[in-house]
Design an enzyme around this catalytic site. Sequence first.
Site, short mmCIF file in Angstrom:
data_model
loop_
_atom_site.label_atom_id
_atom_site.label_comp_id
_atom_site.label_asym_id
_atom_site.label_seq_id
_atom_site.Cartn_x
_atom_site.Cartn_y
_atom_site.Cartn_z
CB THR A 209 12.87 -19.48 49.73
OG1 THR A 209 14.10 -20.05 49.30
CG2 THR A 209 13.04 -18.95 51.13
NE ARG A 237 22.69 -24.84 50.53
CZ ARG A 237 21.60 -24.16 50.23
NH1 ARG A 237 20.46 -24.42 50.86
NH2 ARG A 237 21.62 -23.20 49.32
CB VAL A 238 23.17 -23.33 56.51
CG1 VAL A 238 22.21 -22.18 56.82
CG2 VAL A 238 23.10 -24.39 57.60
N GLY A 239 21.74 -22.48 53.56
CA GLY A 239 21.68 -21.45 52.52
C GLY A 239 21.52 -20.06 53.09
CG ASP A 240 19.53 -17.12 50.63
OD1 ASP A 240 19.28 -18.28 50.25
OD2 ASP A 240 18.79 -16.16 50.38
CB THR A 260 13.19 -16.97 46.90
OG1 THR A 260 13.11 -18.31 46.41
CG2 THR A 260 12.62 -16.03 45.86
N GLY A 261 16.20 -18.08 46.07
CA GLY A 261 17.04 -18.43 44.94
C GLY A 261 18.21 -19.30 45.36
#
Length: 345
Positions: A209, A237-240, A260-261
Amino acid sequence: MRTVGLALVLASLMAGNAMAQPKWAIVVHGGAGVIARAHLTPEQEAAYRAAMTRVIQAGGEVLAGGGSALDAIETAIGLLEDDPLFNSGRGAVFTAEGRNELDASIMDGATLKAGAVAGVTRTRHPISLARAVMEKSPHVMLMGAGADTFSHETGLEQVEPAYFYTERRWRSLEQFLTQNNLPIPARPEGAAAPDAAAGLAHDEGKYGTVGVVALDQAGHVAAGTSTGGTTGKRWGRVGDSPIIGAGNYASDASCAVSATGTGEYFIRLTVAREVCALVEHRGLSLQAAADEVIQQKLTALGGDGGVIAVAPDGQMAWSYNTSGMYRARLADGEPLSVGIYKDEP
């Protein structure tokens, strides 16, 4: 006389402290992950340090000239989105279907207004689209084709999907799909352009990120985050990164944070908002708050990654539980600091 003298000393100390507070500050990250000295060649290390320096200096110039934190963030992240060294914009990872689906978010600490986009495929600078959602729509988040339509209607720069293609990310996808016994899709049409980062880019792992937090001369903080997500992601899929409170948060009452992670863990812990809450409600220093969330809560849950943060009083911090994180910070009257590895300050 002693009372007067003591008062003068205290006044002098207070004035010195006031002068020590920077007028502006900016912190940048280019992703956390498996980043160790043994994994980067000297040429790669130099390329990443140069990129982080160029980006943070561009953002710093905006702030030094009286620009807003939002302007500095959009400027800096726009450069990162154009740099194939990083997992955002050009250089983003591919989905299992062989697409680049981009996420971004931005938040204004002065107003708590925010904008986010997920799964966009044709906007050159997703961070600019996130800002447009915040400023030119009644919504906070748009996704997919609708977000791309809004981007076109608001006049943001559009590109063909192949613009985001890089050879190294495609090879990472092929490796991932082979390991997971999944079919390898056809290369995107028009993806014959040479990889500008060939030989220099480093694979930070499955996740990556970019993000920026900033404090402007008006005393306002803001945060922005942008990503291509995870290699081989499926099912939309969607991340943070586009989730306000998880991968991004900003409030003048506390601080601004970009994360980020491994996004699933950051969502479950609402990492960015949690850091701000510890500053606002428990009175922790920015560094202590970041460390409590990353080194204790995130680690205990089994998640990996990190955050960068800045507070209205000029405090700057970063914390990560991975072997490295591309990072830089700069403030009025303070020297530039660029780091990659765990043993660097």
